[in-house]
Design a protein around this motif. Structure first.
Motif, short mmCIF file in Angstrom:
data_model
loop_
_atom_site.label_atom_id
_atom_site.label_comp_id
_atom_site.label_asym_id
_atom_site.label_seq_id
_atom_site.Cartn_x
_atom_site.Cartn_y
_atom_site.Cartn_z
N ALA A 1 0.69 -1.14 0.12
CA ALA A 1 0.08 0.08 -0.38
C ALA A 1 1.29 1.22 0.15
O ALA A 1 0.38 2.23 -0.64
N ILE A 2 2.10 1.24 0.56
CA ILE A 2 2.61 2.94 0.82
C ILE A 2 3.79 2.59 0.02
O ILE A 2 4.75 3.31 -0.44
N ARG A 3 4.01 1.81 -0.86
CA ARG A 3 4.63 1.64 -2.18
C ARG A 3 4.32 2.59 -3.13
O ARG A 3 5.29 3.10 -3.48
N ASN A 4 2.78 2.89 -3.18
CA ASN A 4 2.61 3.94 -4.05
C ASN A 4 1.65 4.43 -3.50
O ASN A 4 0.91 4.08 -3.44
N THR A 5 2.36 5.67 -3.55
CA THR A 5 1.31 6.95 -2.13
C THR A 5 1.08 8.42 -3.81
O THR A 5 0.65 9.18 -3.57
N VAL A 6 1.16 8.11 -4.87
CA VAL A 6 1.04 8.98 -5.77
C VAL A 6 -0.66 9.93 -5.95
O VAL A 6 -0.68 11.59 -5.51
N SER A 7 -1.79 8.87 -6.36
CA SER A 7 -2.87 9.70 -6.40
C SER A 7 -3.63 9.29 -4.94
O SER A 7 -2.97 8.68 -3.90
N ASP A 8 -4.62 10.22 -5.06
CA ASP A 8 -5.48 10.19 -3.46
C ASP A 8 -6.54 8.85 -3.61
O ASP A 8 -6.45 8.99 -2.00
N GLU A 9 -6.88 8.39 -4.92
CA GLU A 9 -6.66 6.75 -4.61
C GLU A 9 -6.20 5.92 -3.57
O GLU A 9 -6.73 5.73 -3.02
N ARG A 10 -4.63 6.16 -4.26
CA ARG A 10 -3.56 5.61 -3.59
C ARG A 10 -3.50 5.74 -2.18
O ARG A 10 -2.92 4.76 -1.23
N GLN A 11 -3.77 6.93 -1.89
CA GLN A 11 -3.63 7.43 -0.64
C GLN A 11 -5.07 6.54 0.73
O GLN A 11 -4.93 6.63 1.31
N THR A 12 -5.84 7.10 0.18
CA THR A 12 -7.64 6.38 0.60
C THR A 12 -7.07 5.00 1.08
O THR A 12 -7.38 4.47 2.15
N MET A 13 -6.49 4.71 -0.22
CA MET A 13 -5.81 2.51 0.13
C MET A 13 -5.18 2.72 1.72
O MET A 13 -5.28 1.50 1.99
N LEU A 14 -3.73 3.25 1.08
CA LEU A 14 -3.29 3.12 2.31
C LEU A 14 -3.30 3.32 3.77
O LEU A 14 -3.40 2.67 4.02
N THR A 15 -4.39 4.48 3.70
CA THR A 15 -4.71 4.34 5.20
C THR A 15 -5.95 3.48 5.12
O THR A 15 -5.89 2.63 6.51
N ALA A 16 -6.72 2.87 4.57
CA ALA A 16 -7.39 2.07 5.03
C ALA A 16 -6.84 0.45 5.23
O ALA A 16 -7.19 -0.18 6.29
N THR A 17 -5.65 0.28 4.13
CA THR A 17 -4.40 -0.66 4.48
C THR A 17 -4.48 -0.99 6.20
O THR A 17 -4.32 -1.54 6.99
N SER A 18 -3.88 0.71 6.96
CA SER A 18 -2.91 0.91 8.16
C SER A 18 -4.17 0.74 8.98
O SER A 18 -4.08 -0.38 9.76
N LEU A 19 -5.17 1.42 8.31
CA LEU A 19 -6.57 1.10 9.57
C LEU A 19 -6.41 -0.89 9.73
O LEU A 19 -6.82 -1.45 11.31
N ILE A 20 -6.81 -1.50 8.48
CA ILE A 20 -7.41 -2.59 8.98
C ILE A 20 -6.35 -3.81 8.96
O ILE A 20 -6.17 -4.53 10.03
N VAL A 21 -4.34 -3.41 8.73
CA VAL A 21 -3.26 -4.09 10.05
C VAL A 21 -3.51 -3.41 11.12
O VAL A 21 -3.40 -4.54 11.80
N ILE A 22 -3.93 -2.39 11.65
CA ILE A 22 -4.01 -2.17 13.33
C ILE A 22 -5.23 -2.90 13.64
O ILE A 22 -4.54 -3.46 14.78
N PHE A 23 -6.02 -2.56 12.87
CA PHE A 23 -7.64 -3.29 13.86
C PHE A 23 -7.05 -4.81 13.49
O PHE A 23 -7.47 -5.72 14.71
#
Lengths: 746, 746
Positions: free
Chosen positions: B514-536
């Motif tokens: 997820a953190i490999r590619n955070t160029v676009s807004d969509e990718r950044q949203t994905m990163l946030t969701a992924t981080s939260l899922i991982v943490i949870f």
């Protein structure tokens, strides 16, 4: 701002692979360039480009950038791969050599030679990849409000469209990051070859090497020879640096070359500082293989470990002097004094940070039961050791020095608190890291002789440098030995002095210091000379050490004693240097003791009374050892070592380890509450089996004191704690530990 | 080129600490920024600047640059130091938790939580350091002859003089290195915080984790469950990725947000691919602590190890499809097929490179006596394993996948050739590396939640992502289990299925992708969701796993059997899964066997006949084991596993290890000369003691075959080589090895 040439010039630029913090290091604005040996990769590249070429949704430029990024990543992997293969090859060849008992070439020499071969292949087989640079200027009217150039440049570049029709209105903005100053704008470097950021040496390669050196210092003999070692390391290195510097300066000034104009005294001092530290590696490996005399071993190891630390701080101080203090380039007393205070404060503060972190780790491992989980314990150990380096770097001290003293403290205190599993694990890990790092650096020295773009060969300078290096070493060894021998009891014999002189190989530290700064022609010449000196000394001197040992009739084959050197030394033989031999019923220990005795008989001046080879009962032996130690104490031990050892046994070890006597016994009565707090129940409640275990710990960490100089302390404490009666038990557990460790050693 | 704003704008830029190959990676032109929490450093900085300020010989600018470089280096050290301290803290707390038997929070959960705390502190306590950027344009009239922007920019900047009088004619040229595209030129990021190059994950953090996973796969149960594992990993992951992708796409399109416009199907597919791989870490640690059923363990471990590999290749293929093949953004059959072939070819080629390098190492260690020098041997092992990664990366394959299969081969073949010392050393080193890397990545996930500048919170997306992740996992587990249960003999019970579903934590790989590619807004949203899922999942699911195991009545406390899982498994108990128990007189082995039996009694469908808890003599047991194995063979083992095991025992192991039968026995007679060449004398000339040693090796590596499915091979070869008669000896040595290893495990 002159408007001039715009055509992108063909130029090579940095690969920054393995590049950790380019340009972020003080005082090195070197700008690294590279050549890629694409020839060997043309096939792969072809495949990659084919893969990436067809039907595109992005612009041509995007695709091309992607392809280029991919290519760069692959080239970087390939670069590393070359070194990894080189190391694997070295490992296999070392094995072959060891297998066939070839002694005239050591593994580091081998690594250098392989490096040279591969470097030559890369140089002559590779073709240059050309990278493009462009001269730019600020958009609009520049207002240079800041002292500093901007951190990033934003550059708008018209992007090619896919469909061939150029639409110049599509412009991307690209970011460029500050790298460093370009010193020779006109330089036409056509044949620049692969290299990498020299800071890698200081931040990745050197720390494990230096830490391991500290962690594996043979503490007993190290502390015994503390005076001599400190003299050689601090006085000797400084002396040698200044002497080499002065001599070089004189010689260079006599030379008719261009150098005479630009070569400043500071430059030559810097050269003196970087060429002064010796590398123990090859010599010690040979000493180890041959089981050479332990005192010689301790001298060579201790000196080379400490003079690395001295040299790095010294060179930093010299550099600082040149860049910040001296405004005229001439000698200035205040600037000089400021540099001097820099030198001492940085050295001492680094030392203290390292020692403090080591002690902190010891406390952590003492007061928690983290030893129940060896993985956690090892992780803690590694993390604390690494954070020492980072902490020193973050406070602008010298991480390498901090890590060295951290290693010494870890070995001296923490090691005793570790579980058996962690001891072995940490030992093995750092041994392996050390091995890989060392061989990498020597491979790199070899490769860089051909591929590093900034070599600058100057025969006169190189010959002078060789002569100066030899003279510097001689000045380091002979007069200081003479001085030391006035007071010293087991005198440093002249054969030992010759061997010490000869053991002055130059290695990793010299090279790392030389490659750190290659901005100017002078520095490049120094790098070339240093590389050649390193290669020559490692290959030739390292190879000849064996013969020289024979020729100088230095006793070798000292059984088991020196074998343990490599084996972390904390289990080094109890009392083996004394003439009293508290032998046990354990066969292994008898061997060891026998070895010690043999060595003692062979050469040691002190080896006169009661050279018993027959086993004596433990308790008797223990008492004998104590009295023997006491007898020879006053004249055999340096006062420095004695004071330190006393303090160590009385306060440091009881505080930081589980050893006896406890603080309750050594501190004055008024401090009892605090002492109670700092004493673990493990230290106090020791039943039979538990006692043996703990005591084996304390044996391990105080063997350099109780067995030798500070026996009076141990026996003084003895009646109070009842340690004398269990002499056999102590020694049994000790030998068991030693026995366990023997297999772990190649 | 528009001439516009020139004043250096206040902007933050990259620290690139730990930065290995910035911008050199395909398809990520992300441009990292950072904030430095200077507040905590003001004192140090002050000291530094004072040190550097006085009387100067260089220009003001030079001095300022030096000071800045120094500061940067120190900040980088400090950044790293924060993480190292965080890890040390985690280690100490883990110890406390373990010490007090707290089971509701696992170490990775702890690392995440500490990371969150420290991240919050950094975010709210730190002040922004401002870095300067400047818009530039080419000097003179630009000729954009190249598709690519230049690699470096040379920028002439007027330098301040010391003496205050500005002499604008003194101009230095500085080099700037290409970093990447600036995507949102107008973005006003005020509060950007520390981060580092995400490629560090792929090049430094993940490889040791994945290698260790391969190296420590419980081979016996892994191969037994090969079919199920492959189904879950390959079919399941792909299925789950596409399902999640499709579902996400539908949901997002229904949302009224801006996302609906720019969120493409490929984006959601990519999200599906990155959120599908499960992380075994926490669950396995709990399984391990509780000694859960070995088949469940093998399923969870095997699946999660392989689906990491599948996911990384799959996401690469999806990315490739988007960037290079699909020109319209709509579905294209040819582009899809090309991506599909990419997926398979990259996966298979990476697998083959990994396996080949593993086998090469096995050959090296078999045909040299490098085992006489364990340090060299370990070094060779590490170097070969690392070069696998580099080789795969250099040939544009997936290094992580290659390293995984290299690890499996190293464990399966090379491990048997290693000396005891190297076995332990390599095991311990990779265990430690794995531990540190894992905890680092989880700390980083925690810290980055607050400090990473590109988080983009979107409640709708996040909720959808959580639901989709759960659904994807369910689709992965239940239908496939049902399908597998049709043929499978020890069926995957519904409780096991629930546990498998619940074990679907997301971890390091998801985050790294997820953190490999955070160029676009969509990718950044994905990163946030992924981080939260991982943490949870790591904190909550990981914490609840314990209770769920109880609730689902999954047998735990399977003694010693699973303990060995962590312990490299190569010494896993001979025949323990069979109902025949070749017990020995060794107490430890009896324990182990007993454990196996208990587990067998508790739940295993096959556990019906002859559940002996009493020791049986070795030879009898051995024969019994063989016959027992033969009996249940046909219906218990998957055909895939059988074919592979057959081939492995007959050809691979004799070739790559010192095991019996030798190639002389398994190859047709015509190949005898070659077979002779490939058979070591050690394999052939085995006297009593030597035999035991070697045979213990071969036991270790073929225990998954001889003991279970492929007993007919072993017994078929038995009469020819006379192995049956020494059953006791074999098992004794085996248990000794196991016993040695027990202490090495927390």
């Amino acid at each position: 701002m002159s408007h001039g040439d715009v055509d992108p010039e063909v130029e090579m630029t940095s690969p920054h692979w393995m590049h950790r913090d380019a340009g972020s290091r003080p005082r090195t604005h070197t700008f690294w360039r590279l050549e890629r040996w694409r020839s060997s990769m043309l096939l792969l590249v072809g495949v990659a480009l084919c893969d990436l070429a067809p039907g595109c949704s992005a612009t041509d430029t995007d695709i091309a950038l992607d392809a280029k990024a991919t290519l760069n990543h692959r080239i970087q992997s390939l670069d590393l791969l070359v070194f990894v293969f080189l190391l694997a090859l070295t490992v296999l060849t070392i094995w072959l050599f060891k297998h066939h008992r070839v002694s005239w070439l050591h593994e580091t020499g081998l690594a250098v030679i392989y490096g040279l071969i591969v470097g030559a292949i890369i140089r002559y087989a590779g073709t240059s990849a050309t990278l493009v640079h462009m001269q730019v200027e600020p958009q609009g009217v520049p207002t240079y409000s800041d002292k500093l150039p901007p951190d990033t440049l934003w550059f708008r570049y018209p992007v090619n469209q896919t469909n061939g029709t150029k639409q110049p209105e599509l412009v991307h903005t690209y970011a460029y990051v500050f790298r460093g100053q370009v010193h020779d704008v006109d330089e036409n470097e056509i044949d620049l070859k692969a290299t990498f950021d020299p800071e890698v040496f200081f931040n990745i390669i050197l720390p494990p090497i230096i830490f391991y050196a500290g962690y594996s210092l043979k503490k007993k003999y190290f502390f015994r020879n503390l005076g001599a070692i400190l003299t050689f390391a601090i006085v000797g290195t400084t002396l040698s640096a200044f002497l080499i510097g002065g001599f070089m300066y004189g010689c260079v000034k006599l030379m008719p070359k261009y150098l005479s104009s630009s070569f400043t005294f500071l430059d030559s001092l810097y050269f003196g500082a970087l060429i002064s530290p010796t590398d123990p590696l090859t010599i010690l490996a040979i000493f180890n293989d041959l089981r050479v005399d332990v005192n010689l071993y301790a001298l060579v190891l201790g000196e080379s470990v400490l003079n690395d630390a001295v040299a790095i701080v010294l060179s930093g101080a010299i550099q600082n002097y040149g860049e910040h203090y001296s405004s005229t380039g001439e000698f200035e007393t205040t600037a000089f004094l400021r540099s001097l205070s820099d030198f001492f404060s940085i050295f001492l503060l680094s030392l203290m940070i390292g020692a403090a972190m080591g002690c902190l780790t010891a406390l952590m491992t003492k007061f928690t039961r983290v030893r129940d989980f060896p993985l956690l314990e090892s992780a803690l150990f590694v993390l604390m050791s690494y954070s020492t380096f980072l902490l020193a770097e973050a406070t602008e001290l010298t991480g390498v020095v901090a890590v060295l003293f951290c290693g010494i403290c870890q070995a001296h205190y923490t090691y005793n608190n570790l579980s058996e599993d962690s001891r072995q694990r940490t030992k093995q890990i750092f041994e392996l890291l050390n091995f890989l790092a060392e061989n990498f650096i020597f491979s790199y020295i070899g490769v860089s002789m051909f591929t590093f773009p900034k070599h600058h060969f100057d025969a006169g300078f190189i010959i002078t440098a060789f002569i100066c290096a030899a003279i510097g070493r001689a000045v380091n060894v002979y007069p200081l030995s003479w001085l030391l021998n006035i007071k010293r009891k087991p005198k440093i014999s002249s054969n030992f002095q010759h061997m010490l002189f000869f053991a002055g190989l130059r290695g990793a530290m010299s090279f790392a210091l030389a490659i750190r700064n290659t901005v100017s022609d002078e520095r490049q010449t120094m790098l070339t000379a240093t590389s050649l000196i390193v290669i020559f000394t490692v290959v030739i001197q390292g190879g000849a050490a064996n013969f020289l040992l024979n020729w100088l009739k230095i006793p070798v084959g000292v059984d088991d004693e020196t074998e343990q050197l490599n084996n972390y030394q904390v289990h080094s033989v109890y009392n083996s240097m004394d003439n009293s031999h508290p032998q046990t019923s354990d066969g292994y220990l008898q061997d060891v003791e026998g070895g010690g005795v043999n060595r003692g008989k062979m050469r040691l001046s002190g080896g006169t009374d009661s050279n018993l080879d027959t086993p004596v009962d433990g308790p008797n032996g223990s008492l004998g050892g104590a009295s023997g130690g006491r007898r020879r104490n006053s004249h055999e031990k340096a006062i420095l070592a004695r004071i330190w050892g006393n303090f160590d046994t009385k306060y440091m070890k009881p505080l930081l380890t589980h050893s006896r006597p406890t603080l309750l016994e050594t501190l004055p009565v008024c401090c009892n509450p605090i002492a109670r707090l700092l004493t673990t129940t493990q230290q106090l409640t020791q039943d039979g089996s538990e006692f043996r275990r703990v005591d084996s710990d304390s044996d391990i960490c105080i063997d350099n004191d109780t067995g030798n100089g500070l026996s009076q302390d141990a026996t003084g404490a003895g009646p109070g704690t009842g340690t004398v009666g269990v002499g056999v038990g102590r020694r049994n557990s000790l030998s068991r530990v030693g026995g366990d460790h023997r297999n772990a050693y190649i």
